[in-house]
Design an enzyme around this catalytic site. Structure first.
Site, PDB file in Angstrom:
ATOM      1  N   HIS A 161       0.855  -1.065  -0.121  1.00 18.08           N
ATOM      2  CA  HIS A 161       0.030   0.073  -0.015  1.00 18.08           C
ATOM      3  C   HIS A 161       0.662   1.500  -0.292  1.00 18.08           C
ATOM      4  O   HIS A 161      -0.366   2.320  -0.314  1.00 18.08           O
ATOM      5  CB  HIS A 161      -1.249  -0.161   1.401  1.00 18.08           C
ATOM      6  CG  HIS A 161      -1.904  -1.016   1.284  1.00 18.08           C
ATOM      7  ND1 HIS A 161      -3.469  -0.567   1.168  1.00 18.08           N
ATOM      8  CD2 HIS A 161      -1.773  -2.313   1.345  1.00 18.08           C
ATOM      9  CE1 HIS A 161      -4.366  -1.981   0.994  1.00 18.08           C
ATOM     10  NE2 HIS A 161      -3.243  -2.882   1.102  1.00 18.08           N
ATOM     11  N   ASP A 360       3.116   9.346  -0.887  1.00 17.84           N
ATOM     12  CA  ASP A 360       2.037   9.062  -0.655  1.00 17.84           C
ATOM     13  C   ASP A 360       1.830   7.314  -1.347  1.00 17.84           C
ATOM     14  O   ASP A 360       2.177   7.714  -2.556  1.00 17.84           O
ATOM     15  CB  ASP A 360       0.445   9.427  -0.168  1.00 17.84           C
ATOM     16  CG  ASP A 360      -0.340   9.002   1.029  1.00 17.84           C
ATOM     17  OD1 ASP A 360       0.428   7.889   0.929  1.00 17.84           O
ATOM     18  OD2 ASP A 360      -0.965   9.844   1.588  1.00 17.84           O
TER      19      ASP A 360
HETATM   20  C1  GDG Z   1      -2.153   3.395   3.751  1.00 13.22           C
HETATM   21  C2  GDG Z   1      -1.218   4.825   2.765  1.00 13.22           C
HETATM   22  C3  GDG Z   1      -2.714   4.070   0.513  1.00 13.22           C
HETATM   23  C4  GDG Z   1      -7.955   9.439   8.448  1.00 13.22           C
HETATM   24  N1  GDG Z   1      -8.310   9.954   9.630  1.00 13.22           N
HETATM   25  C5  GDG Z   1      -9.283   9.971   9.925  1.00 13.22           C
HETATM   26  C6  GDG Z   1     -10.063   8.414   9.362  1.00 13.22           C
HETATM   27  N2  GDG Z   1      -9.346   8.214   8.173  1.00 13.22           N
HETATM   28  C7  GDG Z   1      -9.289   7.911   7.034  1.00 13.22           C
HETATM   29  C8  GDG Z   1      -9.684   8.037   6.188  1.00 13.22           C
HETATM   30  C9  GDG Z   1      -9.179   6.640   4.680  1.00 13.22           C
HETATM   31  C10 GDG Z   1      -7.677   6.286   4.820  1.00 13.22           C
HETATM   32  O1  GDG Z   1      -7.944   6.556   6.688  1.00 13.22           O
HETATM   33  C11 GDG Z   1      -6.495   7.344   5.267  1.00 13.22           C
HETATM   34  O2  GDG Z   1      -6.393   6.127   4.179  1.00 13.22           O
HETATM   35  P1  GDG Z   1      -5.594   7.672   3.250  1.00 13.22           P
HETATM   36  O3  GDG Z   1      -4.685   6.141   1.662  1.00 13.22           O
HETATM   37  O4  GDG Z   1      -5.294   8.763   2.717  1.00 13.22           O
HETATM   38  O5  GDG Z   1      -3.546   7.380   4.066  1.00 13.22           O
HETATM   39  P2  GDG Z   1      -2.615   6.073   4.619  1.00 13.22           P
HETATM   40  O6  GDG Z   1      -3.932   5.510   6.191  1.00 13.22           O
HETATM   41  O7  GDG Z   1      -1.601   6.063   5.103  1.00 13.22           O
HETATM   42  O8  GDG Z   1      -3.122   5.069   3.949  1.00 13.22           O
HETATM   43  C12 GDG Z   1      -2.332   4.913   1.361  1.00 13.22           C
HETATM   44  C13 GDG Z   1      -3.623   3.646   1.181  1.00 13.22           C
HETATM   45  O9  GDG Z   1      -3.083   2.719   2.348  1.00 13.22           O
HETATM   46  C14 GDG Z   1      -4.819   2.170   0.794  1.00 13.22           C
HETATM   47  O10 GDG Z   1      -3.808   1.221   0.003  1.00 13.22           O
HETATM   48  O11 GDG Z   1      -4.009   5.341  -0.380  1.00 13.22           O
HETATM   49  O12 GDG Z   1      -1.478   5.562   0.243  1.00 13.22           O
HETATM   50  O13 GDG Z   1      -0.308   5.016   3.518  1.00 13.22           O
HETATM   51  O14 GDG Z   1     -10.254   6.675   4.274  1.00 13.22           O
HETATM   52  O15 GDG Z   1     -11.001   8.536   5.489  1.00 13.22           O
HETATM   53  N3  GDG Z   1     -11.396   8.111   9.687  1.00 13.22           N
HETATM   54  C15 GDG Z   1     -12.067   8.779  10.717  1.00 13.22           C
HETATM   55  N4  GDG Z   1     -11.721   9.578  11.734  1.00 13.22           N
HETATM   56  C16 GDG Z   1     -10.202  10.247  10.641  1.00 13.22           C
HETATM   57  O16 GDG Z   1      -9.790  11.153  11.768  1.00 13.22           O
HETATM   58  N5  GDG Z   1     -13.225   8.274  10.712  1.00 13.22           N
END
Ligand code: GDG
Length: 492
Positions: A161, A360
Protein backbone atom coordinates in the site's frame (compact mmCIF):
# COMPACT_ATOMS: atom_id res chain seq x y z
CA UNK A 1 -15.88 -11.81 -10.44
CA UNK A 2 -18.46 -12.93 -7.90
CA UNK A 3 -18.60 -16.28 -9.68
CA UNK A 4 -14.86 -16.77 -9.24
CA UNK A 5 -15.06 -15.94 -5.56
CA UNK A 6 -18.01 -18.28 -5.03
CA UNK A 7 -15.73 -21.19 -5.87
CA UNK A 8 -12.68 -20.01 -4.00
CA UNK A 9 -12.21 -18.35 -0.64
CA UNK A 10 -10.25 -15.14 -0.50
CA UNK A 11 -7.94 -15.07 2.50
CA UNK A 12 -6.89 -11.51 3.30
CA UNK A 13 -3.87 -11.18 5.55
CA UNK A 14 -2.66 -7.93 7.09
CA UNK A 15 -0.77 -6.94 10.19
CA UNK A 16 -3.84 -5.68 12.02
CA UNK A 17 -7.42 -6.91 11.89
CA UNK A 18 -9.97 -4.51 13.36
CA UNK A 19 -13.62 -4.64 14.20
CA UNK A 20 -14.53 -2.21 11.46
CA UNK A 21 -18.13 -1.73 12.62
CA UNK A 22 -16.93 -0.54 16.03
CA UNK A 23 -13.94 1.51 14.89
CA UNK A 24 -14.20 5.30 14.88
CA UNK A 25 -11.14 5.63 12.70
CA UNK A 26 -9.62 3.40 10.07
CA UNK A 27 -6.40 3.61 8.10
CA UNK A 28 -6.38 3.19 4.34
CA UNK A 29 -5.39 -0.50 4.34
CA UNK A 30 -8.25 -1.46 6.64
CA UNK A 31 -10.76 0.44 4.54
CA UNK A 32 -9.61 -1.27 1.33
CA UNK A 33 -9.60 -4.79 2.84
CA UNK A 34 -12.94 -4.36 4.52
CA UNK A 35 -14.61 -3.09 1.33
CA UNK A 36 -13.27 -6.09 -0.59
CA UNK A 37 -14.24 -8.73 1.96
CA UNK A 38 -17.73 -7.22 2.24
CA UNK A 39 -18.30 -8.53 -1.30
CA UNK A 40 -16.57 -11.89 -1.23
CA UNK A 41 -16.44 -15.03 0.80
CA UNK A 42 -13.33 -15.72 2.80
CA UNK A 43 -11.76 -14.46 5.98
CA UNK A 44 -9.32 -11.88 7.34
CA UNK A 45 -6.26 -13.00 9.26
CA UNK A 46 -3.86 -10.98 11.41
CA UNK A 47 -3.06 -9.44 14.78
CA UNK A 48 -6.01 -8.68 17.08
CA UNK A 49 -4.36 -5.56 18.51
CA UNK A 50 -3.82 -7.21 21.94
CA UNK A 51 -0.54 -7.71 23.76
CA UNK A 52 -0.35 -11.11 25.46
CA UNK A 53 2.70 -12.99 26.72
CA UNK A 54 1.18 -16.47 26.21
CA UNK A 55 3.88 -18.59 24.57
CA UNK A 56 1.64 -20.46 22.12
CA UNK A 57 -1.50 -18.37 21.68
CA UNK A 58 -4.57 -19.88 20.03
CA UNK A 59 -5.95 -18.46 16.79
CA UNK A 60 -9.34 -16.97 17.55
CA UNK A 61 -11.94 -17.51 14.79
CA UNK A 62 -14.97 -15.22 14.97
CA UNK A 63 -17.86 -14.90 12.52
CA UNK A 64 -20.05 -11.86 12.85
CA UNK A 65 -22.57 -10.40 10.44
CA UNK A 66 -21.14 -12.39 7.52
CA UNK A 67 -17.51 -11.45 8.26
CA UNK A 68 -15.01 -13.98 9.55
CA UNK A 69 -11.78 -13.02 11.23
CA UNK A 70 -8.93 -15.22 12.46
CA UNK A 71 -6.67 -13.37 14.87
CA UNK A 72 -3.90 -13.82 17.38
CA UNK A 73 -2.15 -11.55 19.90
CA UNK A 74 1.47 -10.39 19.85
CA UNK A 75 3.90 -10.23 22.75
CA UNK A 76 5.29 -6.92 23.99
CA UNK A 77 8.64 -7.74 22.37
CA UNK A 78 6.89 -8.54 19.06
CA UNK A 79 5.08 -5.23 19.20
CA UNK A 80 8.24 -3.32 19.97
CA UNK A 81 10.68 -4.90 17.52
CA UNK A 82 8.47 -6.19 14.69
CA UNK A 83 5.77 -3.49 14.62
CA UNK A 84 7.24 -0.26 16.01
CA UNK A 85 10.78 -1.29 15.18
CA UNK A 86 11.41 -2.98 11.85
CA UNK A 87 8.06 -2.19 10.21
CA UNK A 88 7.61 1.40 11.28
CA UNK A 89 11.11 2.64 12.06
CA UNK A 90 12.90 0.94 9.15
CA UNK A 91 10.58 -0.06 6.30
CA UNK A 92 8.04 2.78 6.54
CA UNK A 93 10.60 5.64 6.48
CA UNK A 94 12.89 4.03 3.89
CA UNK A 95 10.10 3.14 1.47
CA UNK A 96 8.91 6.78 1.81
CA UNK A 97 12.48 7.87 0.99
CA UNK A 98 13.14 9.17 4.53
CA UNK A 99 16.43 7.38 5.22
CA UNK A 100 17.23 10.14 7.70
CA UNK A 101 14.46 8.83 10.00
CA UNK A 102 15.34 5.11 9.74
CA UNK A 103 16.59 3.35 12.87
CA UNK A 104 18.54 0.21 12.06
CA UNK A 105 18.56 -1.39 15.53
CA UNK A 106 20.03 -4.82 16.18
CA UNK A 107 17.29 -7.37 16.86
CA UNK A 108 14.52 -5.69 14.91
CA UNK A 109 14.92 -7.85 11.81
CA UNK A 110 15.13 -11.18 13.70
CA UNK A 111 11.87 -10.41 15.49
CA UNK A 112 10.29 -9.27 12.22
CA UNK A 113 11.01 -12.65 10.67
CA UNK A 114 9.92 -14.48 13.85
CA UNK A 115 6.51 -12.79 13.83
CA UNK A 116 6.07 -13.67 10.15
CA UNK A 117 6.92 -17.28 11.07
CA UNK A 118 4.34 -17.14 13.86
CA UNK A 119 1.70 -15.80 11.45
CA UNK A 120 2.54 -18.55 8.94
CA UNK A 121 2.32 -21.30 11.58
CA UNK A 122 -1.14 -20.10 12.71
CA UNK A 123 -2.45 -19.49 9.21
CA UNK A 124 -1.27 -22.68 7.46
CA UNK A 125 -3.75 -25.05 9.23
CA UNK A 126 -6.67 -22.81 8.14
CA UNK A 127 -5.83 -22.95 4.43
CA UNK A 128 -7.87 -25.12 2.05
CA UNK A 129 -6.53 -26.28 -1.33
CA UNK A 130 -8.59 -23.82 -3.43
CA UNK A 131 -7.96 -20.73 -1.30
CA UNK A 132 -6.35 -17.65 -2.79
CA UNK A 133 -4.10 -15.79 -0.36
CA UNK A 134 -3.70 -12.03 -0.56
CA UNK A 135 -1.11 -10.52 1.79
CA UNK A 136 -1.10 -6.79 2.55
CA UNK A 137 1.72 -4.41 3.23
CA UNK A 138 5.26 -4.03 4.44
CA UNK A 139 4.84 -5.79 7.80
CA UNK A 140 4.55 -9.10 5.95
CA UNK A 141 7.22 -9.27 3.22
CA UNK A 142 8.50 -12.69 4.46
CA UNK A 143 5.09 -14.35 4.89
CA UNK A 144 4.91 -16.19 1.55
CA UNK A 145 8.40 -17.63 2.00
CA UNK A 146 7.43 -18.91 5.45
CA UNK A 147 4.16 -20.37 4.17
CA UNK A 148 5.96 -22.12 1.30
CA UNK A 149 8.35 -23.68 3.83
CA UNK A 150 5.25 -25.15 5.51
CA UNK A 151 4.14 -26.69 2.20
CA UNK A 152 1.44 -24.16 1.20
CA UNK A 153 1.15 -24.31 -2.60
CA UNK A 154 -1.81 -21.95 -3.09
CA UNK A 155 -1.43 -18.76 -5.12
CA UNK A 156 -0.07 -16.07 -2.80
CA UNK A 157 -0.12 -12.42 -3.78
CA UNK A 158 1.33 -9.38 -2.08
CA UNK A 159 0.05 -5.83 -2.28
CA UNK A 160 2.17 -2.95 -1.05
CA UNK A 161 0.00 0.00 0.00
CA UNK A 162 2.94 2.34 0.54
CA UNK A 163 5.15 3.80 -2.19
CA UNK A 164 8.45 2.26 -3.28
CA UNK A 165 11.22 4.81 -2.81
CA UNK A 166 14.25 4.89 -5.14
CA UNK A 167 16.41 1.74 -5.24
CA UNK A 168 19.31 3.71 -3.74
CA UNK A 169 17.27 4.22 -0.55
CA UNK A 170 16.12 0.60 -0.35
CA UNK A 171 19.67 -0.70 -0.83
CA UNK A 172 20.63 1.05 2.43
CA UNK A 173 18.51 -1.44 4.39
CA UNK A 174 21.03 -3.92 5.79
CA UNK A 175 18.72 -6.87 5.01
CA UNK A 176 17.76 -5.69 1.53
CA UNK A 177 18.78 -8.98 -0.13
CA UNK A 178 16.65 -10.99 2.30
CA UNK A 179 13.70 -8.71 1.56
CA UNK A 180 14.17 -9.18 -2.19
CA UNK A 181 14.37 -12.95 -1.72
CA UNK A 182 11.18 -12.85 0.39
CA UNK A 183 9.37 -10.92 -2.35
CA UNK A 184 10.36 -13.44 -4.96
CA UNK A 185 8.36 -16.13 -3.12
CA UNK A 186 5.10 -14.38 -4.10
CA UNK A 187 3.30 -15.12 -7.35
CA UNK A 188 2.28 -11.50 -7.83
CA UNK A 189 3.48 -8.26 -6.31
CA UNK A 190 0.96 -5.43 -6.70
CA UNK A 191 1.90 -1.77 -6.34
CA UNK A 192 -0.05 1.48 -6.51
CA UNK A 193 1.60 3.31 -9.44
CA UNK A 194 3.91 2.83 -12.42
CA UNK A 195 6.55 4.84 -10.56
CA UNK A 196 6.51 2.18 -7.82
CA UNK A 197 6.76 -0.63 -10.38
CA UNK A 198 9.82 1.00 -11.96
CA UNK A 199 11.47 1.52 -8.58
CA UNK A 200 10.83 -2.05 -7.46
CA UNK A 201 12.20 -3.58 -10.66
CA UNK A 202 15.25 -1.36 -10.33
CA UNK A 203 15.68 -2.53 -6.73
CA UNK A 204 15.36 -6.23 -7.67
CA UNK A 205 17.92 -5.74 -10.43
CA UNK A 206 20.41 -4.12 -8.10
CA UNK A 207 19.88 -6.29 -5.03
CA UNK A 208 19.55 -9.82 -6.45
CA UNK A 209 20.33 -9.37 -10.17
CA UNK A 210 16.63 -9.64 -11.00
CA UNK A 211 15.88 -9.29 -14.69
CA UNK A 212 12.86 -8.49 -16.77
CA UNK A 213 11.91 -11.42 -19.03
CA UNK A 214 10.38 -11.01 -22.52
CA UNK A 215 7.14 -12.35 -20.98
CA UNK A 216 7.01 -9.26 -18.74
CA UNK A 217 7.70 -11.34 -15.64
CA UNK A 218 10.64 -10.77 -13.34
CA UNK A 219 13.23 -13.46 -12.81
CA UNK A 220 14.73 -13.07 -9.31
CA UNK A 221 16.96 -15.75 -7.77
CA UNK A 222 15.34 -19.08 -8.64
CA UNK A 223 11.79 -17.68 -8.99
CA UNK A 224 9.68 -15.82 -11.49
CA UNK A 225 7.07 -13.34 -10.36
CA UNK A 226 4.64 -10.86 -11.81
CA UNK A 227 4.86 -7.23 -10.74
CA UNK A 228 2.01 -4.89 -11.65
CA UNK A 229 0.29 -1.62 -10.95
CA UNK A 230 -3.17 -1.79 -9.29
CA UNK A 231 -4.26 1.64 -8.00
CA UNK A 232 -6.44 1.17 -4.94
CA UNK A 233 -9.88 2.80 -4.99
CA UNK A 234 -12.72 3.58 -2.60
CA UNK A 235 -16.37 2.57 -2.60
CA UNK A 236 -17.93 5.83 -3.88
CA UNK A 237 -21.45 4.78 -2.79
CA UNK A 238 -20.32 5.17 0.84
CA UNK A 239 -19.81 8.88 0.20
CA UNK A 240 -22.63 9.66 -2.21
CA UNK A 241 -26.07 10.84 -1.18
CA UNK A 242 -28.85 13.22 -2.09
CA UNK A 243 -27.53 16.75 -2.50
CA UNK A 244 -27.62 18.67 0.73
CA UNK A 245 -27.48 22.39 1.22
CA UNK A 246 -23.94 23.33 2.15
CA UNK A 247 -24.16 23.67 5.91
CA UNK A 248 -21.70 26.01 7.52
CA UNK A 249 -21.13 27.18 10.99
CA UNK A 250 -20.83 30.64 9.45
CA UNK A 251 -21.97 31.32 5.87
CA UNK A 252 -19.20 33.91 5.54
CA UNK A 253 -16.40 31.43 6.13
CA UNK A 254 -15.10 28.82 3.69
CA UNK A 255 -13.69 25.69 5.28
CA UNK A 256 -10.48 24.09 4.02
CA UNK A 257 -10.41 20.50 5.26
CA UNK A 258 -7.40 18.29 5.94
CA UNK A 259 -7.75 14.69 7.17
CA UNK A 260 -4.50 12.81 7.64
CA UNK A 261 -3.10 10.39 10.17
CA UNK A 262 -0.50 12.37 12.10
CA UNK A 263 2.40 11.12 10.04
CA UNK A 264 5.58 12.86 8.88
CA UNK A 265 4.92 11.68 5.31
CA UNK A 266 1.70 13.70 5.03
CA UNK A 267 3.37 17.10 4.64
CA UNK A 268 1.50 18.72 7.53
CA UNK A 269 4.21 21.22 8.62
CA UNK A 270 4.52 22.27 4.96
CA UNK A 271 0.74 22.79 4.86
CA UNK A 272 0.69 24.85 8.05
CA UNK A 273 3.63 27.00 6.96
CA UNK A 274 2.04 27.66 3.57
CA UNK A 275 -1.24 28.58 5.29
CA UNK A 276 0.57 31.10 7.48
CA UNK A 277 2.26 32.63 4.43
CA UNK A 278 -1.06 32.71 2.59
CA UNK A 279 -2.65 34.74 5.39
CA UNK A 280 0.33 37.06 5.27
CA UNK A 281 0.36 37.47 1.48
CA UNK A 282 -3.43 37.64 0.97
CA UNK A 283 -4.87 39.60 3.90
CA UNK A 284 -8.20 39.86 2.07
CA UNK A 285 -8.81 36.17 2.86
CA UNK A 286 -8.39 36.65 6.62
CA UNK A 287 -11.63 36.06 8.55
CA UNK A 288 -13.11 34.43 5.40
CA UNK A 289 -11.47 31.00 5.64
CA UNK A 290 -10.60 28.44 8.27
CA UNK A 291 -8.29 25.45 8.00
CA UNK A 292 -9.77 22.46 9.88
CA UNK A 293 -7.04 19.87 10.17
CA UNK A 294 -7.90 16.50 11.70
CA UNK A 295 -4.72 14.61 12.54
CA UNK A 296 -5.54 11.55 14.64
CA UNK A 297 -2.56 10.03 16.44
CA UNK A 298 -0.74 6.92 15.18
CA UNK A 299 2.41 5.07 16.31
CA UNK A 300 2.97 7.60 19.07
CA UNK A 301 5.78 5.65 20.71
CA UNK A 302 7.96 6.09 17.61
CA UNK A 303 10.15 9.15 18.22
CA UNK A 304 9.63 10.75 14.82
CA UNK A 305 5.87 10.83 15.45
CA UNK A 306 6.24 12.61 18.79
CA UNK A 307 8.49 15.17 17.06
CA UNK A 308 5.96 15.98 14.35
CA UNK A 309 3.20 16.35 16.90
CA UNK A 310 5.20 18.96 18.83
CA UNK A 311 6.07 20.77 15.59
CA UNK A 312 2.43 21.02 14.51
CA UNK A 313 1.26 22.24 17.89
CA UNK A 314 3.87 24.95 17.79
CA UNK A 315 3.10 25.98 14.17
CA UNK A 316 -0.68 26.11 14.64
CA UNK A 317 -0.28 27.99 17.93
CA UNK A 318 1.98 30.54 16.26
CA UNK A 319 -0.43 31.11 13.34
CA UNK A 320 -3.49 31.42 15.58
CA UNK A 321 -1.58 33.71 17.92
CA UNK A 322 -0.46 35.95 15.08
CA UNK A 323 -3.57 36.18 12.91
CA UNK A 324 -6.46 35.11 15.17
CA UNK A 325 -9.14 37.51 16.38
CA UNK A 326 -11.59 37.43 19.24
CA UNK A 327 -14.22 35.91 16.91
CA UNK A 328 -12.01 34.11 14.34
CA UNK A 329 -9.49 31.29 14.77
CA UNK A 330 -7.53 30.62 11.52
CA UNK A 331 -6.63 26.94 12.23
CA UNK A 332 -8.71 24.29 13.96
CA UNK A 333 -6.08 21.67 14.66
CA UNK A 334 -7.74 18.56 16.06
CA UNK A 335 -5.52 15.75 17.29
CA UNK A 336 -8.37 13.21 17.43
CA UNK A 337 -10.13 11.03 14.85
CA UNK A 338 -13.34 12.23 13.31
CA UNK A 339 -16.21 9.72 13.61
CA UNK A 340 -16.46 7.84 10.29
CA UNK A 341 -20.18 8.54 9.85
CA UNK A 342 -19.42 12.29 9.84
CA UNK A 343 -16.74 12.16 7.17
CA UNK A 344 -19.03 12.56 4.19
CA UNK A 345 -20.82 15.64 5.49
CA UNK A 346 -17.60 17.31 6.55
CA UNK A 347 -16.05 16.66 3.13
CA UNK A 348 -19.16 17.93 1.45
CA UNK A 349 -19.44 21.12 3.42
CA UNK A 350 -15.77 22.03 2.86
CA UNK A 351 -14.89 24.35 -0.03
CA UNK A 352 -11.42 22.88 -0.37
CA UNK A 353 -9.70 19.63 0.56
CA UNK A 354 -5.95 20.18 0.99
CA UNK A 355 -3.89 17.00 0.59
CA UNK A 356 -0.13 17.58 0.78
CA UNK A 357 1.87 14.35 1.30
CA UNK A 358 5.58 14.42 0.53
CA UNK A 359 5.14 10.86 -0.71
CA UNK A 360 2.07 8.62 -0.47
CA UNK A 361 1.20 5.20 -1.91
CA UNK A 362 -2.23 6.33 -3.11
CA UNK A 363 -4.15 8.59 -0.67
CA UNK A 364 -7.79 7.63 -0.20
CA UNK A 365 -8.79 10.95 1.38
CA UNK A 366 -8.41 12.67 -2.01
CA UNK A 367 -10.83 10.16 -3.58
CA UNK A 368 -13.29 10.29 -0.67
CA UNK A 369 -13.49 14.08 -0.97
CA UNK A 370 -14.34 13.89 -4.68
CA UNK A 371 -16.98 11.20 -4.10
CA UNK A 372 -18.65 13.33 -1.38
CA UNK A 373 -19.17 16.49 -3.43
CA UNK A 374 -22.42 17.96 -4.63
CA UNK A 375 -21.91 17.79 -8.45
CA UNK A 376 -23.82 21.06 -8.93
CA UNK A 377 -21.61 22.99 -6.51
CA UNK A 378 -18.45 20.96 -5.95
CA UNK A 379 -15.48 21.95 -3.85
CA UNK A 380 -11.88 21.94 -5.09
CA UNK A 381 -9.24 19.31 -4.40
CA UNK A 382 -5.68 20.58 -3.97
CA UNK A 383 -3.47 17.51 -4.27
CA UNK A 384 0.25 16.92 -3.89
CA UNK A 385 1.86 15.69 -7.10
CA UNK A 386 3.72 13.16 -4.92
CA UNK A 387 0.56 11.28 -3.86
CA UNK A 388 -0.07 8.10 -5.88
CA UNK A 389 -3.59 9.38 -6.59
CA UNK A 390 -2.13 12.36 -8.50
CA UNK A 391 -1.31 9.98 -11.38
CA UNK A 392 -5.08 9.45 -11.77
CA UNK A 393 -6.58 12.71 -10.48
CA UNK A 394 -4.87 15.01 -12.96
CA UNK A 395 -7.75 17.49 -12.87
CA UNK A 396 -7.17 18.36 -9.25
CA UNK A 397 -5.11 21.47 -8.54
CA UNK A 398 -1.75 19.71 -8.39
CA UNK A 399 0.84 21.17 -6.09
CA UNK A 400 4.44 20.68 -4.97
CA UNK A 401 4.30 20.61 -1.14
CA UNK A 402 8.01 21.45 -0.87
CA UNK A 403 7.45 24.74 -2.72
CA UNK A 404 5.74 27.16 -0.35
CA UNK A 405 5.00 29.70 -3.10
CA UNK A 406 3.30 27.05 -5.23
CA UNK A 407 1.22 26.02 -2.21
CA UNK A 408 0.18 29.61 -1.53
CA UNK A 409 -0.74 30.32 -5.16
CA UNK A 410 -2.71 27.06 -5.44
CA UNK A 411 -4.77 27.93 -2.40
CA UNK A 412 -5.54 31.31 -3.91
CA UNK A 413 -6.53 29.74 -7.27
CA UNK A 414 -8.73 27.15 -5.54
CA UNK A 415 -10.54 29.73 -3.43
CA UNK A 416 -11.20 31.93 -6.47
CA UNK A 417 -12.15 29.14 -8.87
CA UNK A 418 -15.42 29.91 -10.71
CA UNK A 419 -18.33 27.47 -10.53
CA UNK A 420 -18.13 26.31 -14.17
CA UNK A 421 -14.46 25.36 -13.78
CA UNK A 422 -15.17 23.58 -10.49
CA UNK A 423 -17.97 21.58 -12.15
CA UNK A 424 -15.83 20.71 -15.18
CA UNK A 425 -12.92 19.49 -13.08
CA UNK A 426 -15.18 17.63 -10.69
CA UNK A 427 -16.97 15.72 -13.46
CA UNK A 428 -13.66 14.36 -14.75
CA UNK A 429 -12.37 13.52 -11.30
CA UNK A 430 -15.61 11.85 -10.20
CA UNK A 431 -15.58 9.66 -13.32
CA UNK A 432 -12.12 8.39 -12.50
CA UNK A 433 -13.00 7.75 -8.85
CA UNK A 434 -16.09 5.78 -9.98
CA UNK A 435 -14.31 3.84 -12.71
CA UNK A 436 -11.35 2.84 -10.56
CA UNK A 437 -13.25 1.97 -7.41
CA UNK A 438 -12.37 -0.58 -4.79
CA UNK A 439 -14.33 -3.33 -6.58
CA UNK A 440 -12.32 -2.85 -9.77
CA UNK A 441 -9.07 -2.86 -7.78
CA UNK A 442 -9.93 -6.16 -6.08
CA UNK A 443 -11.23 -7.74 -9.28
CA UNK A 444 -8.22 -6.81 -11.38
CA UNK A 445 -5.75 -7.88 -8.73
CA UNK A 446 -7.55 -11.15 -8.04
CA UNK A 447 -7.63 -12.15 -11.73
CA UNK A 448 -3.94 -11.33 -12.12
CA UNK A 449 -3.14 -13.39 -9.03
CA UNK A 450 -5.07 -16.42 -10.26
CA UNK A 451 -3.15 -16.24 -13.57
CA UNK A 452 0.20 -15.78 -11.83
CA UNK A 453 -0.53 -18.75 -9.54
CA UNK A 454 -1.28 -20.96 -12.55
CA UNK A 455 1.99 -19.92 -14.20
CA UNK A 456 3.95 -20.96 -11.12
CA UNK A 457 2.24 -24.35 -10.96
CA UNK A 458 2.97 -24.76 -14.65
CA UNK A 459 6.65 -23.92 -14.10
CA UNK A 460 6.97 -26.29 -11.15
CA UNK A 461 5.53 -29.19 -13.17
CA UNK A 462 7.70 -31.02 -15.69
CA UNK A 463 7.20 -29.91 -19.33
CA UNK A 464 4.39 -31.82 -21.13
CA UNK A 465 6.78 -34.05 -23.09
CA UNK A 466 8.62 -35.00 -19.89
CA UNK A 467 5.33 -35.71 -18.15
CA UNK A 468 4.21 -37.90 -21.11
CA UNK A 469 7.45 -39.81 -21.03
CA UNK A 470 7.07 -40.31 -17.29
CA UNK A 471 3.54 -41.67 -17.73
CA UNK A 472 4.71 -44.03 -20.50
CA UNK A 473 7.54 -45.18 -18.32
CA UNK A 474 5.24 -45.86 -15.39
CA UNK A 475 2.83 -47.84 -17.60
CA UNK A 476 5.48 -49.83 -19.48
CA UNK A 477 6.58 -53.30 -18.27
CA UNK A 478 9.82 -53.08 -16.33
CA UNK A 479 12.71 -53.61 -18.74
CA UNK A 480 16.29 -52.73 -18.21
CA UNK A 481 16.30 -50.16 -21.05
CA UNK A 482 13.45 -48.19 -19.43
CA UNK A 483 15.56 -47.30 -16.44
CA UNK A 484 17.66 -44.93 -18.53
CA UNK A 485 17.43 -41.28 -17.41
CA UNK A 486 14.19 -39.76 -18.60
CA UNK A 487 15.95 -36.85 -20.19
CA UNK A 488 17.55 -39.23 -22.67
CA UNK A 489 14.07 -40.27 -23.92
CA UNK A 490 12.72 -36.79 -24.45
CA UNK A 491 15.83 -35.13 -25.79
CA UNK A 492 16.03 -31.37 -26.47
C1 GDG B 1 -2.11 3.62 3.41
C2 GDG B 1 -1.12 4.30 2.47
C3 GDG B 1 -2.88 4.26 0.69
C4 GDG B 1 -8.09 9.27 8.40
N1 GDG B 1 -8.32 10.06 9.46
C5 GDG B 1 -9.54 9.78 9.91
C6 GDG B 1 -10.06 8.77 9.10
N2 GDG B 1 -9.16 8.47 8.19
C7 GDG B 1 -9.37 7.49 7.11
C8 GDG B 1 -9.59 8.20 5.79
C9 GDG B 1 -9.10 7.16 4.80
C10 GDG B 1 -8.00 6.48 5.58
O1 GDG B 1 -8.23 6.70 6.97
C11 GDG B 1 -6.63 7.06 5.27
O2 GDG B 1 -6.21 6.55 4.04
P1 GDG B 1 -5.02 7.20 3.21
O3 GDG B 1 -4.97 6.51 1.90
O4 GDG B 1 -5.30 8.65 3.07
O5 GDG B 1 -3.69 6.99 4.08
P2 GDG B 1 -2.99 5.79 4.96
O6 GDG B 1 -3.72 5.48 6.20
O7 GDG B 1 -1.58 6.25 5.14
O8 GDG B 1 -3.05 4.51 4.04
C12 GDG B 1 -1.88 5.14 1.46
C13 GDG B 1 -3.74 3.45 1.63
O9 GDG B 1 -2.92 2.74 2.57
C14 GDG B 1 -4.61 2.44 0.89
O10 GDG B 1 -3.87 1.65 0.02
O11 GDG B 1 -3.74 5.10 -0.05
O12 GDG B 1 -0.98 5.72 0.55
O13 GDG B 1 -0.21 5.11 3.21
O14 GDG B 1 -10.08 6.24 4.49
O15 GDG B 1 -10.94 8.54 5.65
N3 GDG B 1 -11.27 8.23 9.29
C15 GDG B 1 -11.99 8.71 10.32
N4 GDG B 1 -11.55 9.69 11.16
C16 GDG B 1 -10.34 10.27 10.97
O16 GDG B 1 -9.94 11.17 11.70
N5 GDG B 1 -13.19 8.17 10.55
Amino acid sequence: MKGQFLLTRLVMISNRVIDFGAATQAGGVTVAIFDTLARHKGFWFGWNGQIDETESPETSLVSNDGHTTATLPLTAADYNDYYLGYSNSVLWPVFHNRLDLAQFEAGYYARYVAVNQKFAAHLAPLIEPDDILWVHDYHLFPLALELRKLGIQNPIGFFLHIPVGPAQALLAIPEHRELARALSAYDLVGLQTHRDVRNLIDFLQQSVFGRLLPSGRIRALDSELDVGCFPVGINPADFAGSPIVREKESPEIDRIIGIDRLDYTKGLPQKFRAYGKFLEDFPEHRRRIVLSQFAPPTRESVEAYADIRAELESLSGAINGRYGELDWVPINYIHRPMPRQELRDVYRSSRICWVTPLMDGMNLVSKEYIASQDPTDPGVLILSKFAGSASQLENAVLVNPYDVNDMVQSLHIALKMPLDERIERHEKLARIVRESDCGKWAKTYFSALVKAGKRRLHRSQPPARVADAMRRLAAAPKKKADTKPIVAHVGG
